[in-house]
Design an enzyme around this catalytic site. Structure first.
Site, PDB file in Angstrom:
ATOM      1  N   ARG A 294      27.689 -10.681 -79.028  1.00 11.87           N
ATOM      2  CA  ARG A 294      29.241  -9.960 -78.387  1.00 11.87           C
ATOM      3  C   ARG A 294      29.487 -10.897 -77.538  1.00 11.87           C
ATOM      4  O   ARG A 294      28.520 -11.026 -76.150  1.00 11.87           O
ATOM      5  CB  ARG A 294      29.361  -8.879 -78.372  1.00 11.87           C
ATOM      6  CG  ARG A 294      29.425  -8.006 -79.298  1.00 11.87           C
ATOM      7  CD  ARG A 294      29.467  -6.195 -78.669  1.00 11.87           C
ATOM      8  NE  ARG A 294      29.873  -5.788 -79.843  1.00 11.87           N
ATOM      9  CZ  ARG A 294      29.759  -4.248 -80.282  1.00 11.87           C
ATOM     10  NH1 ARG A 294      29.988  -3.340 -78.953  1.00 11.87           N
ATOM     11  NH2 ARG A 294      29.858  -3.957 -81.448  1.00 11.87           N
ATOM     12  N   ARG A 309      25.158  -3.657 -71.076  1.00  8.62           N
ATOM     13  CA  ARG A 309      26.213  -4.368 -71.487  1.00  8.62           C
ATOM     14  C   ARG A 309      25.529  -6.272 -71.729  1.00  8.62           C
ATOM     15  O   ARG A 309      25.567  -7.069 -70.818  1.00  8.62           O
ATOM     16  CB  ARG A 309      27.180  -4.466 -71.064  1.00  8.62           C
ATOM     17  CG  ARG A 309      28.517  -4.932 -71.022  1.00  8.62           C
ATOM     18  CD  ARG A 309      30.073  -5.124 -70.539  1.00  8.62           C
ATOM     19  NE  ARG A 309      30.158  -3.186 -71.069  1.00  8.62           N
ATOM     20  CZ  ARG A 309      31.021  -2.626 -71.760  1.00  8.62           C
ATOM     21  NH1 ARG A 309      31.250  -3.362 -72.816  1.00  8.62           N
ATOM     22  NH2 ARG A 309      31.562  -1.224 -72.025  1.00  8.62           N
ATOM     23  N   GLU A 381      28.060   6.033 -72.947  1.00 12.47           N
ATOM     24  CA  GLU A 381      28.110   5.586 -74.309  1.00 12.47           C
ATOM     25  C   GLU A 381      27.122   4.791 -74.889  1.00 12.47           C
ATOM     26  O   GLU A 381      26.252   3.508 -74.332  1.00 12.47           O
ATOM     27  CB  GLU A 381      29.691   5.288 -74.609  1.00 12.47           C
ATOM     28  CG  GLU A 381      29.441   4.353 -76.034  1.00 12.47           C
ATOM     29  CD  GLU A 381      30.032   3.526 -76.538  1.00 12.47           C
ATOM     30  OE1 GLU A 381      30.168   2.605 -77.404  1.00 12.47           O
ATOM     31  OE2 GLU A 381      31.322   2.779 -75.607  1.00 12.47           O
ATOM     32  N   SER A 384      29.387   4.808 -81.368  1.00 12.02           N
ATOM     33  CA  SER A 384      30.372   5.760 -81.129  1.00 12.02           C
ATOM     34  C   SER A 384      31.003   5.765 -82.626  1.00 12.02           C
ATOM     35  O   SER A 384      30.252   4.625 -83.410  1.00 12.02           O
ATOM     36  CB  SER A 384      31.454   4.438 -80.928  1.00 12.02           C
ATOM     37  OG  SER A 384      33.361   4.641 -80.517  1.00 12.02           O
ATOM     38  N   ARG A 424      20.205   1.115 -75.109  1.00 13.31           N
ATOM     39  CA  ARG A 424      21.205   1.705 -73.955  1.00 13.31           C
ATOM     40  C   ARG A 424      20.019   3.077 -74.269  1.00 13.31           C
ATOM     41  O   ARG A 424      19.593   3.623 -73.402  1.00 13.31           O
ATOM     42  CB  ARG A 424      22.861   1.889 -74.883  1.00 13.31           C
ATOM     43  CG  ARG A 424      23.587   0.889 -74.580  1.00 13.31           C
ATOM     44  CD  ARG A 424      24.736   1.932 -74.442  1.00 13.31           C
ATOM     45  NE  ARG A 424      25.388   0.498 -74.308  1.00 13.31           N
ATOM     46  CZ  ARG A 424      26.707   0.545 -73.600  1.00 13.31           C
ATOM     47  NH1 ARG A 424      27.042   1.360 -73.047  1.00 13.31           N
ATOM     48  NH2 ARG A 424      27.487  -0.782 -72.733  1.00 13.31           N
TER      49      ARG A 424
END
Length: 458
Positions: A294, A309, A381, A384, A424
């Site tokens: 990303r 991130r 998070e 999801s 994560r």
């Protein structure tokens, strides 16, 4: 009235010509054409306001009117051409060659008008399709209405965060402890690539591999079929899951026009693009590990440190194909599958339901699973899980047949969820399983995957 869904257009001519909505009711799924949008613009606009999303009703109405006008003109010209063509045959039979030749000239003139009319209609179709490709899915009626993440209600919690004060020491953030142990190296990641990249060494690299294998083994033992898929996808595939055209700036693109995938959802969902499945085969449950890329990795703040991130990360993804009647139970079970990983790892977490202002572009309903991270003194998070109703299936043209209950085919529902984000998860293990002497205890379920290693030390 039940909540409606506003799916995007697929690339097929049938769907390009028809904008559809769905209403989920106790009796099933009912497909409504563009007339529903035309007659219920305020309802659609309200739903988009709840999502903090733009829907240009004026532009829609103008394009809708122009499209209907263009279609009417084409049909009128085709009718004229057909009538004159029949007349030509009669004139030829009657020996009226001059009149027949004149009629042929009129047909040639109509054909030229038809070509021009078709171009105008295709332009309007393209504009309407482009407008709708940027409109997100409609939230399900059970999705809480809210503006942003502050309005996301908590559903449940599991486990208790570790009490480091009682253990007599201050916990370190994973970026500090990982660096001290030589298992996370952000500086070399920057040297090799740029900021927001990192490298893993020794036990860190092995922990990454262990987590991937553990997650895949858990999911396949619970009925998921494992796939190995490309890390590159074409434009059609990314459009099918709605990463394109809306989020092109967040993607890495090659000079050949391919894109690095932001999630395995892209590939797993499109495995059955342009296919018709049998209802007996549903639901289908798939999983895959992929590297994910990303370009947009967040703004300045605490997330700029560590491996929370970043531009490249590992993830195990879950995807399901289901009938509308199966989908909502499958969503709940998908969340349970994500929770299963955290429970076996002994990591405290909570589940929240995302509100209308916070759900993703394709989602109608989403649960986030958030793991406890001491460095944040809160939950972050890690998964999801979303039901996208028939939004993605329309774009990718994925249908199913159920001859006992209806004629023809229907679009199925797609679901996706992280199972889990590996980086994560690693950060959570490092921080929650750290000891006063600077070592990290390896969770019991991972010991076999770590070659018997019970602790990460210098």
């Amino acid at each position: 009235m039940r909540a409606i869904a506003f799916p995007d257009l697929s690339a097929s001519s049938e769907v390009v010509m028809t904008t559809l909505l769905r209403i989920r009711s106790n009796e099933g799924v009912f497909m409504l054409d563009v007339k529903f949008v035309r007659d219920n613009l305020s309802q659609v606009e309200e739903a988009m306001r709840n999502r903090n999303a733009a829907f240009d009703a004026e532009a829609f109405c103008a394009l809708d009117a122009a499209r209907r006008e263009a279609i009417a003109l084409e049909e009128s010209l085709q009718a004229d051409r057909n009538a004159i063509s029949k007349e030509i045959g009669m004139l030829m039979k009657e020996g009226k060659r001059e009149e027949a030749e004149a009629a042929k000239e009129r047909v040639r003139a109509i054909n030229e008008e038809l070509d021009q009319a078709a171009e105008r209609r295709e332009k309007v179709d393209a504009d309407l399709r482009d407008l709708l490709l940027h409109v997100p899915n409609m939230p399900d009626e059970t999705t809480p209405i809210g503006k942003d993440e502050d309005d996301n209600p908590e559903v449940r919690r599991w486990g208790t965060p570790p009490d480091f004060a009682a253990r007599g020491f201050e916990p370190k953030a994973h970026w500090d402890l990982g660096s001290e142990l030589g298992i996370i190296d952000s500086e070399r990641g920057v040297k090799l690539a740029e900021s927001r990249f990192y490298v893993l060494g020794g036990a860190g690299a092995r922990l990454e591999r262990a987590l991937i294998s553990f997650m895949l083994d858990q999911h396949t033992s619970r009925g998921y079929k494992e796939w190995w898929v490309p890390a590159l996808a074409n434009e059609r595939t990314l459009t099918g899951t709605a990463q394109l055209p809306k989020f092109e700036e967040d993607l890495y693109k090659t000079t050949e026009g391919l894109y690095l995938i932001p999630t395995a959802e892209v590939q797993l969902t499109n495995l059955h693009a342009e296919e018709i499945l049998d209802v007996e085969d549903l639901p289908l449950r798939y999983c895959a590990f992929t590297p994910c890329f990303r370009e947009e990795a967040g703004s300045a703040g605490r997330d700029t440190r560590g491996i929370i991130r970043v531009h490249q990360f590992s993830k195990v993804e879950m995807v399901k194909y289901a009938t509308p009647e199966q989908a909502w139970d499958e969503l709940e079970s998908m969340v349970a599958d994500a929770e299963n990983i955290l429970q076996k790892l002994g990591l405290a977490y909570r589940v929240i339901s995302l509100c209308t202002g916070d759900i993703g572009f394709s989602a109608a309903k989403t649960y986030d699973v958030e793991v406890w991270l001491p460095s944040y003194d809160g939950y972050k998070e890690i998964s999801s899980c979303s039901c996208c109703t028939d939004f993605q299936a329309r774009r990718a043209n994925i249908r199913y047949k159920d001859p006992e209950h209806f004629k023809g085919t229907r679009y199925l529902y797609t679901l996706n969820g992280s199972g889990l984000a590996v980086g994560r998860c690693m950060a959570a293990i490092i921080e929650n399983y750290q000891n006063a002497d600077g070592t990290i205890t390896v969770p019991e379920v991972l010991v076999p995957y770590m070659g018997g290693m019970t602790a990460i030390t210098l």
